[in-house]
Design a protein around this motif. Structure first.
Motif, mmCIF file in Angstrom:
data_model
loop_
_atom_site.group_PDB
_atom_site.id
_atom_site.type_symbol
_atom_site.label_atom_id
_atom_site.label_comp_id
_atom_site.label_asym_id
_atom_site.label_seq_id
_atom_site.Cartn_x
_atom_site.Cartn_y
_atom_site.Cartn_z
ATOM 1 N N ARG A 128 -6.890 57.120 23.541
ATOM 2 C CA ARG A 128 -5.941 58.199 23.314
ATOM 3 C C ARG A 128 -6.624 59.540 23.465
ATOM 4 O O ARG A 128 -7.742 59.732 22.994
ATOM 5 N N SER A 129 -5.952 60.473 24.115
ATOM 6 C CA SER A 129 -6.477 61.829 24.260
ATOM 7 C C SER A 129 -5.959 62.683 23.126
ATOM 8 O O SER A 129 -4.771 62.666 22.830
ATOM 9 N N LEU A 181 -4.559 65.926 21.301
ATOM 10 C CA LEU A 181 -3.685 66.994 21.772
ATOM 11 C C LEU A 181 -4.463 68.300 21.784
ATOM 12 O O LEU A 181 -5.025 68.703 20.773
ATOM 13 N N THR A 204 -0.299 69.698 26.022
ATOM 14 C CA THR A 204 -1.434 69.598 26.939
ATOM 15 C C THR A 204 -2.520 68.750 26.296
ATOM 16 O O THR A 204 -2.925 69.014 25.157
ATOM 17 N N SER A 205 -2.977 67.743 27.018
ATOM 18 C CA SER A 205 -4.036 66.864 26.531
ATOM 19 C C SER A 205 -5.336 67.644 26.418
ATOM 20 O O SER A 205 -5.697 68.410 27.320
ATOM 21 N N ASN A 215 -8.363 66.287 26.363
ATOM 22 C CA ASN A 215 -9.422 65.659 27.166
ATOM 23 C C ASN A 215 -9.199 65.797 28.660
ATOM 24 O O ASN A 215 -10.129 66.086 29.397
ATOM 25 N N THR A 216 -7.973 65.559 29.108
ATOM 26 C CA THR A 216 -7.711 65.510 30.545
ATOM 27 C C THR A 216 -6.998 66.742 31.086
ATOM 28 O O THR A 216 -6.956 66.954 32.286
ATOM 29 N N TYR A 234 3.572 60.464 28.423
ATOM 30 C CA TYR A 234 2.468 60.367 29.381
ATOM 31 C C TYR A 234 2.459 58.948 29.921
ATOM 32 O O TYR A 234 2.623 57.995 29.184
#
Length: 83
Positions: free
Chosen positions: A3-4, A6, A52-53, A55-56, A82
């Motif tokens: 999981r990324s 937030l 917006t994540s 991490n990515t 996502y």
């Protein structure tokens, strides 16, 4: 699957406001999964939310997901996710 976290949450008012149809307002993380917006003035619903994540950097937008007449603490479901 990992999981990324937030990274950011932004809010956009209804397009009929004087601030313009594409102005995203950044929210501040209050604690945990709680985010807040200190706008200083009344806001015009419906609201769109942009996530917006952290991490990515992937962006997810839920358009008009919070309706006019919204109430604090209420749940407003959305079908965006996502992939």
């Amino acid at each position: 699957m990992t999981r990324s976290p937030l990274g950011s949450v932004d809010l956009k008012e209804a397009t009929s406001t004087t601030t313009g149809p594409d102005e995203w307002k950044p929210m501040q993380q209050s604690w945990g999964a709680v985010w807040k917006l200190e706008s200083g003035s009344a806001l015009q619903a419906p609201f769109s939310i942009r996530l917006t994540s952290g991490n990515t950097g992937r962006i997810l937008v839920a358009n008009d997901v919070i309706p006019a007449g919204w109430q604090p603490g209420a749940i407003y479901p959305s079908l965006v996710n996502y992939l």
